[in-house]
Enzyme design. Structure first.
Site, PDB file in Angstrom:
ATOM      1  N   ASP A  27      12.397  16.772  16.558  1.00 35.33           N
ATOM      2  CA  ASP A  27      10.953  16.782  16.853  1.00 35.33           C
ATOM      3  C   ASP A  27      10.485  15.800  17.944  1.00 35.33           C
ATOM      4  OD1 ASP A  27      11.547  17.847  14.395  1.00 35.33           O
ATOM      5  OD2 ASP A  27      10.025  16.748  13.289  1.00 35.33           O
TER       6      ASP A  27
HETATM    7  C1  FRU Z   1      10.887  18.699  11.168  1.00 31.02           C
HETATM    8  C2  FRU Z   1      11.330  17.526  10.302  1.00 31.02           C
HETATM    9  C3  FRU Z   1      10.158  16.684   9.864  1.00 31.02           C
HETATM   10  C4  FRU Z   1      10.808  15.356   9.582  1.00 31.02           C
HETATM   11  C5  FRU Z   1      11.865  15.286  10.648  1.00 31.02           C
HETATM   12  C6  FRU Z   1      13.141  14.627  10.240  1.00 31.02           C
HETATM   13  O1  FRU Z   1      11.913  19.179  11.987  1.00 31.02           O
HETATM   14  O2  FRU Z   1      12.063  18.009   9.194  1.00 31.02           O
HETATM   15  O3  FRU Z   1       9.443  17.214   8.768  1.00 31.02           O
HETATM   16  O4  FRU Z   1       9.904  14.299   9.653  1.00 31.02           O
HETATM   17  O5  FRU Z   1      12.146  16.622  11.037  1.00 31.02           O
HETATM   18  O6  FRU Z   1      14.020  14.484  11.325  1.00 31.02           O
END
Ligand code: FRU
Length: 537
Positions: A22
């Site tokens: 992300d």
């Molecule tokens: C989305 C997610 C979020 C989390 C992060 C962990 O891709 O699962 O919900 O904060 O990635 O890397």
């Protein structure tokens, strides 16, 4: 080495190596764009998550800095997960992020502040002692309690944020309020929730102007002529869905318009490989910019061999469609500064079966804008009633680019090998359905590679355009292992990740094609070689 390089993107955001997911805390601050991102410093698979950090003056050239947030405290020892930045009055940035505290993945929300506000890069971030700021109270699912949004301020002077969650299968955006950004209280009701949508990851909530392309700061909630967008990432399908609706600040509730639906039948930012996106207000150009993560579609083993996994898509400007029902998205104008050599076609007719090569540019690293026109809609193929219920994705997988049609399929063959053993078609197919036309836009990876074991989905969306002008426009950004396409000025966006075996770098070709019985004209086509930025991390 060759493996590492052949599918690496050249103008998409990527660190030198290892895994990313992300985009986090994007912001524009004192002349600099910041992008943080979920990063595994030890390998090309998900794990050991910290916040990578890069800065840019133009959203094109990036300089990697030291990681901004790493697990060091009991409240983030098992991972520093996604979060957002807010610029507080007095021009003071603050970041909220999710800390994972134990092996059961219990989640809390923390904050960090710049160590030195006069450092133009804001390289170092400190964790104040009053962390964690927010822990799940009884009744809140502690292992689905994450991804705080950018905060906005209400008329009462209180800050508000959302936190993604679920209760059983009901997706929830919890609302928390604070006077001082330190002490947060959960509001009586969530801002919004929806049964049978599963966990809501990475919520994003922001105002959009009813007219024009101007973006708004998250706190501009009292403006006249504003609508709101709520985006959630559904981990069951791994797509980003949004609704357009109304926010009632007095009761802190959001209600989607009756033209928008919650959940997996709803609108998507992108009908392809695009997830966990986040937008921010760019005060330097008064626009809202969207970042999204595009995961790999090859195998885990390939990722390990490549030594990297995950890219960020080209930042997109987003604004409300004049119809008020959906957003439009378009690559930020800065990308155009990378345009090099150009080739053009004008008024070229394509009869059924025609394939026109677009020569003279680097087809593996290109930007293509095309307007197709056609004399009438009469030849649009009737959509068999048994197919009427299919979603775009399924329809595209049944009606591929090589299957002859009436009006369409026509479009581009991207990342194609010289003898078309491999190609990723981005194309339109028009159907006559019960009372209206259905216009399918596909980005079909099924013939993209001779390699085995890859995920090769037939991504697609329906375009809601008026065909009275008998024209359709398409833009594709091609970058070695990614094709990002924008139909009808950004009504439908589709990102595909592909890994050709033959159509690699100089061996990649670009074509336009028509496999429909109706003759289609390339009214205008402009294609550019795209230069790599000078600095990429
Ligand atoms: C989305 C997610 C979020 C989390 C992060 C962990 O891709 O699962 O919900 O904060 O990635 O890397």
């Amino acid at each position: 080495k060759v493996k590492q390089l052949e599918h690496r993107t050249h103008y998409h955001f990527q660190p030198q190596k290892h895994w990313i997911n992300d985009p986090n805390g994007p912001m524009y601050y004192n002349g600099i764009y910041h992008l943080f991102y979920q990063y595994n410093p030890y390998g090309a698979v998900w794990g050991n998550i910290i916040w990578g950090h890069s800065v840019s003056m133009d959203l094109i050239n990036w300089k990697a800095l030291q990681p901004a947030i790493k697990p060091t405290k009991p409240y983030d020892r098992h991972g520093c997960w996604s979060g957002s930045a807010t610029i507080l009055p007095g021009n003071k940035p603050v970041i909220l992020y999710t800390g994972v505290v134990d092996e059961n993945k219990t989640q809390v929300q923390n904050y960090v502040l710049p160590k030195n506000i006069n450092d133009p890069y804001l390289e170092e971030w400190i964790k104040p002692d009053d962390n964690p700021l927010l822990v799940a109270e009884p009744g809140v699912n502690r292992t689905a309690f994450r991804d705080p949004t950018t905060a906005w301020m209400g008329r009462d002077g209180h800050w508000r944020i959302l936190i993604g969650s679920r209760r059983k299968h009901t997706g929830i955006a919890y609302l928390y309020k604070s006077k001082d950004f330190i002490k947060w209280v959960k509001a009586k009701h969530p801002l919004h929730s929806k049964d049978r949508t599963g966990n809501w990851e990475c919520p994003d909530f922001f105002p959009v102007a009813r007219e024009g392309k101007k973006g708004l700061d998250n706190s501009m909630i009292e403006e006249q002529n504003v609508k709101f967008v709520l985006k959630v990432s559904l981990d069951t399908t791994r797509y980003d869905y949004y609704t357009v609706g109304k926010y009632f600040p007095e009761i802190d509730r959001y209600i989607p318009d009756n033209t928008s639906v919650d959940g997996w039948k709803g609108l998507r930012y992108d009908y392809g490989n695009f997830y966990a996106s986040k937008s921010f207000f760019d005060a330097s150009k008064n626009r809202r910019i969207l970042w999204g993560w595009s995961n790999e579609s090859d195998t885990k083993m390939d990722d390990v061999e490549k030594g990297w996994a995950g890219i960020q898509t080209i930042p997109r400007r987003i604004w409300l469609h004049p119809n008020g029902k959906q957003l439009l998205a378009w690559p930020i104008e800065e990308v155009e500064s990378l345009r090099g050599r150009r080739v053009q076609l004008r008024n070229e007719n394509m009869k059924k079966g025609d394939v026109v090569e677009i020569k003279g540019i680097t087809a593996a690293q290109a930007d293509v804008e095309v307007v197709f026109s056609f004399p009438s809609l009469d030849k649009a193929e009737p959509l068999h009633p048994s197919l009427d219920h299919l979603d775009a994705h399924e329809l595209c997988s049944r009606k591929g680019s090589s299957l002859h049609g009436g009006l369409g399929p026509f479009g581009l063959l991207t990342l194609a090998s010289g003898k078309l053993e491999e190609y990723t078609p981005v194309f339109v197919r028009v159907f006559k359905a019960k009372n209206k036309h259905k216009i399918l836009l596909c980005s079909d990876a099924s013939s993209s590679s001779l390699k085995k074991g890859l995920y090769k989905p037939s991504f697609a969306g329906f375009l809601d355009v008026d065909l009275a002008k008998k024209k359709l426009s398409l833009r594709s950004l091609i970058d070695h292992s990614v094709v990002e396409s924008f139909g009808a000025g950004g009504e439908v966006c589709i990102t595909s990740r592909v890994y050709p075996a033959l159509a690699v770098s100089d061996n990649a070709h670009l074509y336009a094609f028509n496999n429909g019985s109706e003759t289609v004209a390339i009214e205008t086509l402009d294609a550019w070689s795209i230069k790599g930025p000078k600095f990429m991390n």
